[in-house]
Design an enzyme around this catalytic site. Structure first.
Site, PDB file in Angstrom:
ATOM      1  N   GLU A 109       0.578  -0.720  -0.127  1.00 35.92           N
ATOM      2  CA  GLU A 109      -0.563  -0.452   0.991  1.00 35.92           C
ATOM      3  C   GLU A 109       0.978   1.110   0.316  1.00 35.92           C
ATOM      4  OE1 GLU A 109      -2.233   1.458  -0.207  1.00 35.92           O
ATOM      5  OE2 GLU A 109      -4.143   0.904   0.076  1.00 35.92           O
ATOM      6  N   ASP A 110       0.101   2.342  -0.708  1.00 35.96           N
ATOM      7  CA  ASP A 110       0.988   3.224  -0.595  1.00 35.96           C
ATOM      8  C   ASP A 110       1.135   4.048   1.026  1.00 35.96           C
ATOM      9  OD1 ASP A 110      -1.760   3.840  -0.605  1.00 35.96           O
ATOM     10  OD2 ASP A 110      -1.403   5.532  -2.398  1.00 35.96           O
ATOM     11  N   ASP A 113      -4.373   5.019   6.304  1.00 43.34           N
ATOM     12  CA  ASP A 113      -4.825   5.933   6.892  1.00 43.34           C
ATOM     13  C   ASP A 113      -6.355   4.886   8.229  1.00 43.34           C
ATOM     14  OD1 ASP A 113      -6.256   7.864   7.304  1.00 43.34           O
ATOM     15  OD2 ASP A 113      -6.903   8.732   5.754  1.00 43.34           O
ATOM     16  N   PHE A 163      -2.648  16.125   5.079  1.00 40.36           N
ATOM     17  CA  PHE A 163      -3.345  15.568   3.446  1.00 40.36           C
ATOM     18  C   PHE A 163      -2.070  15.330   2.929  1.00 40.36           C
ATOM     19  CE2 PHE A 163      -4.600  16.045  -1.076  1.00 40.36           C
ATOM     20  CZ  PHE A 163      -5.766  14.180  -0.911  1.00 40.36           C
ATOM     21  N   ARG A 176       0.183  12.005  -8.742  1.00 43.64           N
ATOM     22  CA  ARG A 176       0.578  11.285  -8.661  1.00 43.64           C
ATOM     23  C   ARG A 176       2.506  10.519  -9.160  1.00 43.64           C
ATOM     24  NH1 ARG A 176      -3.045   7.835  -6.687  1.00 43.64           N
ATOM     25  NH2 ARG A 176      -5.497   7.628  -7.792  1.00 43.64           N
TER      26      ARG A 176
END
Ligand code: PRP
Length: 190
Positions: A109-110, A113, A163, A176
């Site tokens: 995963e990046d 959260d 964010f 991205r």
């Protein structure tokens, strides 16, 4: 002339160099662990890296090249409903191409959260009876966690609730392709 999107960033959290160094370390840790007991596949097939599209694509590409041993990979895509009526609801958009029964699965995963996405994936893939499942995430937003999910390999823990975009992570599908991770200037957030 198109503008340079790097100029829309107010603050860089992790530079391309920092990311490269850390991805190298995580790749080596994964190689070591799977050579020393983490691999459970009785048929001794290479670990299967599962890239969670789309955010993990850049990390996956670099990480895979920093694991200097045999690995295979596959891709999965999920989406959160995001309608506010059922927080944490996730649905499968694109499944893996191959069965994973008996395999050593490493989900890549990046960012983790709230943890709802990775929890959904871990449960869903576990039901297919792999030999093992581990989770690797470049960013772990620990204070935001709402689920009880264990991330085995973390690139960078992130304590602040910023964010962030870049290195695979987007704002409205853009940014991205930034080679670093940073915070957007407020004027570029609609
Ligand atoms: C992001 C990220 C994780 C998820 C983490 O995906 O890639 O999959 O959110 O959030 P959670 O821990 O709160 O569930 P996103 O839905 O933005 O899609 P993307 O990967 O295509 O950018």
């Amino acid at each position: 002339m198109a503008d340079n999107i790097a100029e829309r960033i107010s603050r860089i959290l992790f530079s391309a160099e920092q990311i490269g160094t850390r991805v190298h370390e995580v790749g080596e840790q994964i190689r070591f662990d799977y050579a020393n007991g983490a691999a459970k596949d009785p048929k001794r097939r290479p670990p299967l890296l599962v890239c969670v599209l789309h955010g993990a694509l850049v990390f996956m590409a670099d990480l895979a090249r920093e694991i200097p041993t045999e690995v295979e990979y596959d891709f999965i895509s999920v989406s959160s409903y995001g309608n506010g009526t059922s927080p944490g609801a996730v649905r499968l958009v694109k499944d893996l191409d191959r069965p994973i029964e008996g395999r050593d699965v490493l989900i890549v995963e990046d960012i983790v959260d709230t943890g709802y996405t990775i929890d959904y994936l871990r449960r869903g893939l576990a039901a297919r009876r792999p030999a093992s499942i581990r989770i690797c995430s470049l960013i772990d937003k620990v204070p935001r966690r709402e689920t009880d999910v264990q991330v085995d390999y973390v690139g960078f823990p992130l304590e602040e609730n910023a964010f962030i975009v870049g290195y695979g992570m987007d704002y409205q599908e853009l940014y991205r392709n930034l080679p670093f991770i940073g915070v957007l200037k407020p004027e570029y957030i609609k």
